[in-house]
Design a protein around this motif. Structure first.
Motif, mmCIF file in Angstrom:
data_model
loop_
_atom_site.group_PDB
_atom_site.id
_atom_site.type_symbol
_atom_site.label_atom_id
_atom_site.label_comp_id
_atom_site.label_asym_id
_atom_site.label_seq_id
_atom_site.Cartn_x
_atom_site.Cartn_y
_atom_site.Cartn_z
ATOM 1 N N VAL A 177 0.853 -1.179 0.000
ATOM 2 C CA VAL A 177 0.000 0.000 0.000
ATOM 3 C C VAL A 177 0.896 1.239 0.000
ATOM 4 N N ILE A 178 0.610 2.168 -0.894
ATOM 5 C CA ILE A 178 1.368 3.416 -0.983
ATOM 6 C C ILE A 178 0.401 4.587 -0.867
ATOM 7 N N PHE A 179 0.741 5.555 -0.022
ATOM 8 C CA PHE A 179 -0.031 6.786 0.070
ATOM 9 C C PHE A 179 0.628 7.853 -0.806
ATOM 10 N N VAL A 180 -0.173 8.572 -1.562
ATOM 11 C CA VAL A 180 0.303 9.767 -2.258
ATOM 12 C C VAL A 180 -0.370 10.939 -1.578
ATOM 13 N N ASN A 181 0.424 11.752 -0.910
ATOM 14 C CA ASN A 181 -0.165 12.723 -0.003
ATOM 15 C C ASN A 181 0.423 14.115 -0.202
ATOM 16 N N VAL B 29 -12.409 5.369 5.652
ATOM 17 C CA VAL B 29 -11.568 4.168 5.710
ATOM 18 C C VAL B 29 -12.382 2.923 5.382
ATOM 19 N N ASP B 30 -13.634 2.869 5.841
ATOM 20 C CA ASP B 30 -14.486 1.719 5.528
ATOM 21 C C ASP B 30 -14.702 1.582 4.023
ATOM 22 N N LEU B 31 -14.925 2.691 3.340
ATOM 23 C CA LEU B 31 -15.118 2.648 1.888
ATOM 24 C C LEU B 31 -13.855 2.140 1.192
ATOM 25 N N ILE B 32 -12.697 2.548 1.702
ATOM 26 C CA ILE B 32 -11.430 2.071 1.138
ATOM 27 C C ILE B 32 -11.272 0.575 1.383
ATOM 28 N N ASN C 48 -5.754 13.487 7.578
ATOM 29 C CA ASN C 48 -5.310 13.955 8.889
ATOM 30 C C ASN C 48 -4.749 12.779 9.690
ATOM 31 N N PRO C 49 -4.081 13.046 10.821
ATOM 32 C CA PRO C 49 -3.478 11.977 11.621
ATOM 33 C C PRO C 49 -4.473 10.928 12.108
ATOM 34 N N ARG C 50 -5.683 11.350 12.460
ATOM 35 C CA ARG C 50 -6.675 10.375 12.945
ATOM 36 C C ARG C 50 -7.012 9.369 11.851
ATOM 37 N N MET C 51 -7.128 9.840 10.616
ATOM 38 C CA MET C 51 -7.439 8.939 9.511
ATOM 39 C C MET C 51 -6.306 7.944 9.286
ATOM 40 N N SER C 52 -5.075 8.406 9.420
ATOM 41 C CA SER C 52 -3.940 7.503 9.256
ATOM 42 C C SER C 52 -3.906 6.461 10.373
ATOM 43 N N SER C 53 -4.238 6.889 11.601
ATOM 44 C CA SER C 53 -4.247 5.958 12.739
ATOM 45 C C SER C 53 -5.281 4.858 12.538
ATOM 46 N N ILE C 54 -6.473 5.231 12.071
ATOM 47 C CA ILE C 54 -7.531 4.246 11.835
ATOM 48 C C ILE C 54 -7.095 3.254 10.772
ATOM 49 N N PHE C 55 -6.532 3.758 9.663
ATOM 50 C CA PHE C 55 -6.105 2.876 8.586
ATOM 51 C C PHE C 55 -4.978 1.950 9.055
ATOM 52 N N ASN C 56 -3.991 2.490 9.755
ATOM 53 C CA ASN C 56 -2.865 1.678 10.223
ATOM 54 C C ASN C 56 -3.331 0.573 11.162
ATOM 55 N N ARG C 57 -4.302 0.898 12.019
ATOM 56 C CA ARG C 57 -4.786 -0.066 12.999
ATOM 57 C C ARG C 57 -5.687 -1.124 12.370
#
Length: 238
Positions: free
Chosen positions: A26-30, A89-92, A113-122
């Motif tokens: 998985v790669i993020f383009v940010n 994140v659910d849609l992803i 934002n950081p919260r979105m990254s935390s949810i995805f990482n977890r």
């Protein structure tokens, strides 16, 4: 034909079995709006063969569905309110699970934002790489204004481009801090399409690692559960 899974549980307890895709890169383009997120991601997709996922597009597609979640997303968009990080994140996750045969995934303009990254990482996995796009805010705002004008957006929205970029820059910077050595900075001030050679070098180790990894020989059909307020049906390939 796939099966449909639906169960009423609390939103915080939404459960998706992501094990069938966790071996995939998985790669993020940010970067801020106007940094060239989509163009860079398209170039990366052509180099790697990975599937490009645009969270913003997933949200717009969800908004036209006649489901509780679709109606909620539609109402949020019309009110110009933010869609929750968990819904995004659910849609992803659903898109990834429905495309398990992909070589990998490139998430465009993600996370916000950081919260979105935390949810995805977890809930999904830690990304192999974050390609952080750097661009002068004024240039990004000019690009964004041009794009909004092409789309026929309201004058007020076009005029707000500078403020949008400024606010996004702060959030993006905080996101990049979280990933440390996984972040690769890329200057996107020029034409993003001319960055192919640089991107090939940046992605070479990820591509090589992915080629060595073997897909699991067996994988159970992922169970997708929904919350009381976000009841929906998700097709799971079997």
């Amino acid at each position: 034909m796939g099966c449909f899974y639906s169960r009423r549980i609390l939103e915080d307890d939404l459960v998706y079995d992501m094990s069938p895709i966790r071996h995939l890169p998985v790669i993020f383009v940010n970067g801020v709006p106007g940094a060239g997120n989509q163009t860079v991601a398209e170039t990366m997709a052509s180099i790697t063969g990975y599937m490009m996922i645009r969270p913003g597009e997933l949200i717009r597609e969800e908004a036209v569905k006649d489901t509780a979640r679709g109606r909620m997303v539609s109402d949020k968009l019309q009110a110009q309110e933010d869609i929750s990080e968990q819904v995004t994140v659910d849609l992803i996750k659903e898109t990834m699970l429905l495309n398990q045969d992909a070589k990998g995934y490139i998430l465009v303009g993600f996370p916000r934002n950081p919260r979105m990254s935390s949810i995805f990482n977890r809930q999904v996995k830690w990304p192999e790489k974050i390609v952080a796009l750097e661009v002068d805010n004024e240039l990004a705002a000019a690009r964004l204004q041009s794009k909004l004008s092409e789309l026929g957006r309201p004058e007020s929205e076009i005029n707000a481009a500078r403020q949008i970029v400024k606010q996004a820059a702060h959030k993006v910077k905080n996101v990049h801090k979280r990933f440390g050595g996984h972040v690769v900075t890329l200057d996107s001030s020029g034409n993003p399409k001319a960055l192919a050679n640089t991107l090939k070098e940046i992605l070479s180790d990820t591509i090589e690692k992915a080629q060595k990894n073997q897909a699991p020989t067996t994988a159970s059909a992922p169970a997708v559960m929904t919350s009381p307020d976000l009841e929906t049906e998700v097709e799971i390939a079997t």
